[in-house]
Design a protein around this motif. Structure first.
Motif, PDB file in Angstrom:
ATOM      1  N   ARG A  14      -3.643  -0.286  14.059  1.00 18.71           N
ATOM      2  CA  ARG A  14      -4.583   0.469  14.889  1.00 18.71           C
ATOM      3  C   ARG A  14      -3.954   0.930  16.192  1.00 18.71           C
ATOM      4  N   ASP A  15      -2.999   0.131  16.708  1.00 17.86           N
ATOM      5  CA  ASP A  15      -2.341   0.517  17.956  1.00 17.86           C
ATOM      6  C   ASP A  15      -1.181   1.488  17.726  1.00 17.86           C
ATOM      7  N   GLY A  16      -0.984   1.912  16.479  1.00 23.21           N
ATOM      8  CA  GLY A  16       0.054   2.880  16.159  1.00 23.21           C
ATOM      9  C   GLY A  16       1.363   2.273  15.701  1.00 23.21           C
ATOM     10  N   GLY A  17       1.516   0.952  15.840  1.00 22.27           N
ATOM     11  CA  GLY A  17       2.753   0.286  15.433  1.00 22.27           C
ATOM     12  C   GLY A  17       2.882   0.172  13.923  1.00 22.27           C
ATOM     13  N   LYS A  18       3.952  -0.455  13.500  1.00 22.85           N
ATOM     14  CA  LYS A  18       4.218  -0.603  12.069  1.00 22.85           C
ATOM     15  C   LYS A  18       3.176  -1.497  11.412  1.00 22.85           C
ATOM     16  N   GLY A  19       2.637  -1.016  10.294  1.00 24.44           N
ATOM     17  CA  GLY A  19       1.682  -1.809   9.535  1.00 24.44           C
ATOM     18  C   GLY A  19       2.370  -2.782   8.602  1.00 24.44           C
ATOM     19  N   GLY A  20       1.556  -3.556   7.896  1.00 28.02           N
ATOM     20  CA  GLY A  20       2.070  -4.617   7.045  1.00 28.02           C
ATOM     21  C   GLY A  20       3.018  -4.151   5.968  1.00 28.02           C
TER      22      GLY A  20
END
Length: 203
Positions: free
Chosen positions: A169-175
């Motif tokens: 949600r914060d724009g970083g890399k997802g799982g």
């Protein structure tokens, strides 16, 4: 290399416990094992005569490890691949089924060792993988991990509901992305800026 059971135990830890996410095409899962898998294997864990979400909830981590070792490693033929590939292909097979093998097969073709991208590990794929390993022993595992990461990004490109698995949600890399990068040398990890540039078109 770690034992197959150790690899499976790590996969169970990555997958976490019971989840029933409506955006996940696999439906309800526990330790990464789906309802569809329990039905395919005929595992009525509650003994009620039917296999449903209650059976998914009942699945233990130890049972999940056994399922992964038998049905996702041994029976798929992953053990016949070069050892450097086995952990990542095994992990992705749990996550993406036969697509894990198709990603490998397409990579091998791109490297000049063609094989049919049919999702099955047969003599042709085993031979191509061994030849690729002999040609680039220090790079094959990273190349597969990068191809795997690209697969996840492309999947999210095509299916907006899956983007939350590739981007937080914060724009970083997802799982999906961090999971792929667990099997890639740090020097080939994307920077946060590179990741954000890759997903910028998603809005």
């Amino acid at each position: 290399m770690k034992s197959v059971k150790d690899l499976a135990t790590e996969i169970v830890a990555r997958e976490g416990g019971f989840v029933n996410d409506p955006d996940d095409p696999g439906g309800a899962t526990n330790h990464g094992v789906t309802l569809g898998t329990l039905r395919r294997l005929g595992l009525d864990l509650t003994g009620e005569g039917r296999i449903d979400v209650a059976d998914v909830r009942r699945l233990t981590a130890a049972q999940a490890v056994d399922i992964y070792v038998e049905h996702y490693f041994t029976r798929t033929g992953i053990a016949a691949l070069p050892e450097v590939l086995q952990p990542s292909v095994f992990d992705m097979y749990v996550n993406a089924g036969g697509n894990a093998v198709k990603v490998l097969q397409r990579l091998l073709g791109d490297m000049g060792f063609p094989c049919d991208a049919d999702g099955q590990i047969g003599p042709q794929t085993i031979r191509a993988a061994q030849m690729a390993y002999e040609a680039a022993p220090s790079h094959l595992a990273d190349a597969y991990g990068i191809a795997r990461r690209n697969y996840y990004y492309a999947l999210a490109d095509a299916r907006p509901a899956s983007r939350k698995y590739a981007r937080r949600r914060d724009g970083g890399k997802g799982g999906w992305i961090t999971r792929a990068e667990e099997f890639i040398a740090p020097r080939y990890h994307l920077s946060e800026a590179q990741h954000r540039a890759r997903v910028a078109a998603w809005g």
